[in-house]
Design a protein around this motif. Structure first.
Motif, short mmCIF file in Angstrom:
data_model
loop_
_atom_site.label_atom_id
_atom_site.label_comp_id
_atom_site.label_asym_id
_atom_site.label_seq_id
_atom_site.Cartn_x
_atom_site.Cartn_y
_atom_site.Cartn_z
N LEU A 200 24.49 61.62 78.67
CA LEU A 200 24.31 60.20 78.11
C LEU A 200 25.81 59.71 77.62
O LEU A 200 25.93 58.45 77.52
CB LEU A 200 23.61 60.44 76.89
N ALA A 201 26.88 60.78 77.37
CA ALA A 201 28.21 60.22 77.24
C ALA A 201 28.78 59.47 78.34
O ALA A 201 29.48 58.51 78.01
CB ALA A 201 28.85 61.40 76.62
N GLU A 202 28.57 60.09 79.42
CA GLU A 202 29.20 59.70 80.86
C GLU A 202 28.48 58.03 81.01
O GLU A 202 28.94 57.32 81.55
CB GLU A 202 28.85 60.46 81.94
N THR A 203 27.03 58.06 80.70
CA THR A 203 26.31 56.99 81.16
C THR A 203 26.76 55.78 80.12
O THR A 203 27.05 54.67 80.57
CB THR A 203 24.75 57.03 80.72
N LEU B 213 29.51 54.79 68.61
CA LEU B 213 29.07 55.59 67.44
C LEU B 213 27.77 55.45 66.92
O LEU B 213 27.03 56.46 66.56
CB LEU B 213 30.38 55.42 66.42
N ARG B 214 27.57 54.22 66.82
CA ARG B 214 26.29 53.79 66.22
C ARG B 214 25.04 54.19 67.09
O ARG B 214 23.96 54.64 66.50
CB ARG B 214 26.37 52.56 65.71
N HIS B 215 25.09 54.04 68.31
CA HIS B 215 24.02 54.17 69.09
C HIS B 215 23.90 55.41 69.95
O HIS B 215 22.88 55.90 70.50
CB HIS B 215 23.89 53.20 70.42
N LEU B 216 24.95 56.20 70.12
CA LEU B 216 24.89 57.35 70.85
C LEU B 216 25.27 58.72 70.06
O LEU B 216 24.66 59.62 69.68
CB LEU B 216 25.89 57.35 71.72
N VAL B 217 26.58 58.50 69.29
CA VAL B 217 27.00 59.81 68.44
C VAL B 217 26.39 60.28 67.35
O VAL B 217 25.76 61.08 67.18
CB VAL B 217 28.50 59.54 67.93
N LEU B 218 26.13 59.09 66.40
CA LEU B 218 25.23 59.35 65.15
C LEU B 218 23.82 59.72 65.29
O LEU B 218 23.17 60.56 64.83
CB LEU B 218 25.25 58.28 64.19
#
Length: 258
Positions: free
Chosen positions: A149-152, A164-169
């Motif tokens: 997901l991070a690479e995408t 930060l809002r849509h992936l990390v948190l």
């Protein structure tokens, strides 16, 4: 409906059984330090009036909520930064481990020197203990973000606050809530401890005053009230958690049934 009723019976079964055993064992007790449960409940009904709740219970809950909220915001903010940047984590980790190892009750006299003996001191004591489970769980949650997901996200140019809002948190939110759940129980303990030092109101203050004046049934009623308050806060937190992590629990259920 039947499943919900069964869960309710299972949740209430052990507390009701323990209360019944306590009632039966303590009935007829003449020990001043171990009064009958019936006496404790009758005394509690007389002691914890609306006025007493306003002067002792409400201030305690407000301090707990303020300290818990501040610890949550601080822990998540620092945890995201430390978990995102390996160099920051390498620099701060020894210091964090040292500070985390210091029991918060030991810091009460020190905090009193800088923050006085008012509500600020009590809130700071709560923050000093609640921040660690939130911080450490946030760090681990951020570090465990799915690499694919991070690479995408990186490939599509999603960065900064959007990442930060849509992936990390969202990815770290299950562990963040696990830290918040631990912090809540720690906060209740520290709320009571902070009110035992140079306080003029609060549940901890009331319990200590009852103990010092040998008002033993009143003391036990305060302890029971603290337990009930902890249960109520845990139930409220569970409702908030289920709403905030509805997607996560739904995903787990779908995986179990597939």
């Amino acid at each position: 409906m039947r499943a919900a009723l069964l869960r309710l019976l299972l949740a209430l079964g052990l507390p009701v059984l323990l209360a019944a055993v306590w009632w039966a064992v303590s009935t007829g007790s003449t020990d001043v330090y171990w009064p009958p449960l019936r006496t404790i409940l009758e005394t509690g009904r007389e002691v914890w009036t609306a006025e007493r709740i306003t002067t002792d219970v409400v201030p305690s809950v407000l301090r707990l909520l303020i300290g818990f909220t501040a610890a949550g915001v601080l822990g998540v903010a620092l945890g995201v930064v430390i978990g995102t940047f390996p160099r920051v984590r390498a620099v701060t980790e020894p210091v964090l481990e040292f500070l985390r190892a210091v029991p918060p009750p030991v810091l009460v006299p020190v905090i009193m020197l800088f923050a006085g003996i008012g509500d600020t001191m009590k809130v700071v004591v709560i923050v000093s203990g609640c921040v660690w489970p939130v911080l450490l769980n946030t760090v681990e949650g951020v570090r465990a973000v799915d690499g694919v997901l991070a690479e995408t996200a990186r490939s599509y140019g999603v960065g900064g606050l959007a990442r930060l809002r849509h992936l990390v948190l969202p990815s770290a939110s299950p562990q963040i809530f696990a830290g918040l759940r631990q912090a809540l129980s720690i906060g209740v303990i520290l709320m009571v401890i902070s009110e035992m030092f140079a306080a003029s109101n609060g549940l901890g203050f009331a319990v200590v005053q009852f103990q010092r004046s040998f008002a033993i049934p009143e003391m036990w009623s305060g302890i029971l009230l603290l337990g009930l308050l902890g249960v109520l806060l845990a139930l409220v937190f569970r409702v908030v958690e289920r709403r905030a992590l509805a997607w996560y629990h739904g995903l787990r259920r779908s995986r179990r049934t597939s």
